[in-house]
Design an enzyme around this catalytic site. Sequence first.
Site, mmCIF file in Angstrom:
data_model
loop_
_atom_site.group_PDB
_atom_site.id
_atom_site.type_symbol
_atom_site.label_atom_id
_atom_site.label_comp_id
_atom_site.label_asym_id
_atom_site.label_seq_id
_atom_site.Cartn_x
_atom_site.Cartn_y
_atom_site.Cartn_z
ATOM 1 N N PRO A 38 -82.767 -88.856 73.412
ATOM 2 C CA PRO A 38 -83.454 -89.820 72.398
ATOM 3 C C PRO A 38 -84.452 -89.838 71.967
ATOM 4 O O PRO A 38 -84.939 -89.970 72.365
ATOM 5 C CB PRO A 38 -82.121 -91.386 72.780
ATOM 6 N N CYS A 58 -80.689 -91.808 56.642
ATOM 7 C CA CYS A 58 -80.599 -90.112 55.676
ATOM 8 C C CYS A 58 -79.854 -89.935 54.317
ATOM 9 O O CYS A 58 -79.746 -89.376 53.581
ATOM 10 C CB CYS A 58 -79.721 -89.556 56.924
ATOM 11 N N GLU A 77 -78.372 -82.488 61.327
ATOM 12 C CA GLU A 77 -78.024 -82.642 59.936
ATOM 13 C C GLU A 77 -79.705 -83.609 59.673
ATOM 14 O O GLU A 77 -80.831 -84.282 60.127
ATOM 15 C CB GLU A 77 -77.163 -84.440 60.114
ATOM 16 N N LEU A 78 -80.192 -83.521 58.466
ATOM 17 C CA LEU A 78 -81.436 -83.351 58.609
ATOM 18 C C LEU A 78 -82.188 -83.863 57.210
ATOM 19 O O LEU A 78 -80.768 -84.887 57.210
ATOM 20 C CB LEU A 78 -81.874 -81.717 58.176
#
Length: 543
Positions: free
Chosen positions: A208, A314, A280-281
């Site tokens: 993390p 995001c 996932e960007l």
Amino acid sequence: MSDLTADAVATEHPGAGNPAAPGGGRTVATAVPPSLVAKLAAGVTATGEPDLVETVAPLTGERLASLPRSTPADVEVAFQLARRAQTAWAALPVRRRAAVLLRFHDLLLKRQDEVLDIVQAETGKARLHAFEEVAAVAMAARHYGRAAHGYLRDKRRGGALPVLTHAVEARRPKGVIGHISPWNYPLELSVGDALPAFVAGNAVVNKPDTQTALTALWARDLLVEAGLPADLWQVVIGDGPVIGPAVVEHADYVSFTGSTRTGRDVAQRAAARLVGASLELGGKNAMLVLADADLDAAAEGAVRACFSSAGQLCISIERLLVHRSVADEFLERFAARTRALRLGGGLAYGADMGSLVSVRQLETTSRHVEEAVKAGATVVAGGRARPDLGPFFHEPTILDGVTPDMAVCSEETFGPVVSVYRFDTEEEAVAAANSTPYGLNSSVWTRDLRRGRTVAARLRTGTVNVNEAYAATYGSVGAPMGGMGDSGLGRRHGAEGILRFTEAQTIATQRLMPIAPSFGLDDKQFAALMTGGLRALKALRFK
């Protein structure tokens, strides 16, 4: 929102900026005491001489925690421990593994106040936005706890020759997943993404973000309490450029959420080892307000879309595309609601928006706004930092008159800033929405649902919400969620969200005769027999 209407609040505070939410209540220091930090820090895999890394509470700027720093050697140890635990875990029936997720679901909802405090302390977000993470994780735990058996069970497939060939597709766990999760949604993007990996029979080594590691460590403790073998989830902490590559180096599959730049590096490292990755960007997400939209509903939705978690999401909206015929009216309603948002950092419900997570996020947000204004953009609402509330607070900001040469137009801000653009035709709006290399999320607002779905189908984003900001698609955990283009590879949720953590294995059993010349047939006769058989199978519509 407060009891006053948005218009009334805006009138009462002309030029004064967003109102502050009521303060008081518990402090970060009392909610996350050193004893809790020490208990959670014991879950970090760090075997050498203690080398501590400190985190800061965004709401106050004060030190929050000192955590042990893992080394690349510790990462190797973490994978060794995880591999040993994974073998026994994978041997359990799927329903036994799924039962752990369902117990975790109940424990999470029962003890949510504990983790809400930690999420707020580490991220600075409002409590309602922290609760979004609790809800998302509970939904994922319920879904995979109930549906994993169906996703993972052996499935009969068409054999090479009807009746003679029996073919089955089986799913086997990858092994140990390298899971790199970010700071912005530390509960959902750590344990939420790990749950399908666990129920599929894998172990996880999780890195993390250090700033929000306490949240992941709390979730690990709760999942162990629910029945997960402790060694199955290893947590390592350290600088991304040091620890991240070490995680990728040992993983059988990589799950990454973060920036597009870092995602490219992760993908290249994984590809060099011939292991898969889901990424996932970033995004520069657009919301389209069509001419027939319910403007009050759209304005309320835009507030959620743009300013949840202070825009550090995001899938939040950074571009508002509004039909010219309703743009002024929509902007008036949206701006009034934005000016009325109450900012605060109390560890209780009541604030509409919290803080940014760090000075870096504040600097990017302020730079985008200041550069745009200097180049001719207009601040419709917000536009300034609020150090009177905390070191990293920034008002929710609406910009008008943004042009393509401004950084805020094309770069991801990842803060509470949205730009408004006007369009005349749906074709123009769709083209504008699709004009960036990103393709993560979008939103369409219209009273005509069929029309909304038609426009949605033309948008090149992995998820599209009609008359909602982002929660409708993200909360549909049986359906895939992810990005196109520079927004990433792979999907979370649904079948793809769990099958990515498995290897497909086909087992075919041949009966009565081989697929080769037999029963006295020579090669030519066998080929003629097969030719006739293939023609017959097509005529009989076999797949």
